[in-house]
Design an enzyme around this catalytic site. Sequence first.
Site, PDB file in Angstrom:
ATOM      1  N   HIS A 174      63.033  54.680  53.187  1.00 46.42           N
ATOM      2  CA  HIS A 174      61.703  55.123  52.747  1.00 46.42           C
ATOM      3  C   HIS A 174      60.680  54.121  53.269  1.00 46.42           C
ATOM      4  O   HIS A 174      60.566  53.003  52.750  1.00 46.42           O
ATOM      5  CB  HIS A 174      61.662  55.196  51.229  1.00 46.42           C
ATOM      6  CG  HIS A 174      60.432  55.868  50.688  1.00 46.42           C
ATOM      7  ND1 HIS A 174      59.254  55.975  51.399  1.00 46.42           N
ATOM      8  CD2 HIS A 174      60.191  56.481  49.491  1.00 46.42           C
ATOM      9  CE1 HIS A 174      58.351  56.599  50.676  1.00 46.42           C
ATOM     10  NE2 HIS A 174      58.898  56.922  49.518  1.00 46.42           N
ATOM     11  N   CYS A 180      52.815  56.913  49.566  1.00 43.17           N
ATOM     12  CA  CYS A 180      53.821  57.541  50.435  1.00 43.17           C
ATOM     13  C   CYS A 180      53.263  58.689  51.272  1.00 43.17           C
ATOM     14  O   CYS A 180      53.889  59.086  52.255  1.00 43.17           O
ATOM     15  CB  CYS A 180      54.985  58.053  49.597  1.00 43.17           C
ATOM     16  SG  CYS A 180      55.640  56.849  48.446  1.00 43.17           S
ATOM     17  N   HIS A 190      60.382  65.169  51.617  1.00 40.30           N
ATOM     18  CA  HIS A 190      60.171  63.757  51.278  1.00 40.30           C
ATOM     19  C   HIS A 190      61.538  63.100  51.121  1.00 40.30           C
ATOM     20  O   HIS A 190      61.779  62.019  51.639  1.00 40.30           O
ATOM     21  CB  HIS A 190      59.342  63.668  50.002  1.00 40.30           C
ATOM     22  CG  HIS A 190      58.848  62.302  49.665  1.00 40.30           C
ATOM     23  ND1 HIS A 190      58.368  61.433  50.613  1.00 40.30           N
ATOM     24  CD2 HIS A 190      58.769  61.655  48.464  1.00 40.30           C
ATOM     25  CE1 HIS A 190      57.997  60.302  50.013  1.00 40.30           C
ATOM     26  NE2 HIS A 190      58.240  60.413  48.720  1.00 40.30           N
TER      27      HIS A 190
END
Length: 362
Positions: free
Chosen positions: A345, A177, A310
């Site tokens: 995401h 990520c 995030h």
Amino acid sequence: MTADDPTRSAPSPAAPARVLVTGLGVVSSIGLGRRAFFEALAAGKSGISRVESFDTTRIGRDYGGEVKAFHARDHLTAAETRRMGRCSAMALAAARMAVEDARIRPSHLGGPRTSVVLGTTMGEADVLGDIDRAWIARGVSAVRRAHLPKYGSTLLPIHLARAFGTEGAVIALPAACAAGNYAIGFGADLIRQGRADVVLAGATEILQELQYSGFARLAAMAQQRCQPFDLNRQGLIVGEGAAVLVLESEAHAVRRGATACAEVGGYGLTCDGYHITRPHPEAVGSIEAMRQAITRSGVTPESIDFVNAHGTGTRANDAAEAKVMHDVFGGRRVPISSMKSLIGHCMGAASAIEAVGCVFTL
């Protein structure tokens, strides 16, 4: 005086080059290109919808941040389309948008002073899935020859280098990520160290069945909405996309009369190694990373006006980031948000796409 004479004055090291952002390219579920993406962010437009690229019937979830408006043939040549998978195609499309946005001529990209740094999590995983299914069903001879040159994360930046004729470093960073942030940070370092004048830095990721079903099996996915920091949050929504930023040394940008839209200040990298899916409950790694970024940027916590989190929408991540905010800013209320509520995401591409969003926020 001899070379080891202590009275001899040492030469002052040259100050690191300032790193400017001069071009932005983005492929996302809320828009293709800088203008469309910015307008959708400002309007709070959601790109989360029912997944159409694979059958979700047995997975138990069917929503994602799928980029339905992207068609490789609109951005690539016929030969490039045959040679690349969807992940590479989105990256190249984003890079071309960024180069056009930077108004940089091909003569400024060719040669050893331009580098490409691209991040991803799983790369062309859909191609690997096709290879596996054919092999299992009918044997290795059933694997299509055309699939083999498309697979491999290292190919992603090579496609960009080939398209633009760059001859500098070509780096693939499969760093999950954080891959987009790693790419931007590494690209900025290449410029600060005098190893490049221009860097195409970013990340790319596709929505594909293995990844999607994996998060469903982990019970980490929400049904239809990603709600970071919301009391009623249920988990993340998987997305896809790509983003590339044109990074330039200030001297190079000035020479060609470029207009900068932002400057890369600094970054922090840590890993607490706590758990395969959960952050450390005391957020030790995240706190240190943010403090490093602030210090290396030459600013103070008091000067920070906004934090792009995030913000996955999972309880463990949101709680850890809330602790980071409290510890780093000492209780001062700093605006914080997460773009994943709109685009999902995007895994390896998440931080690159959100970096483009941060430029818009600035």
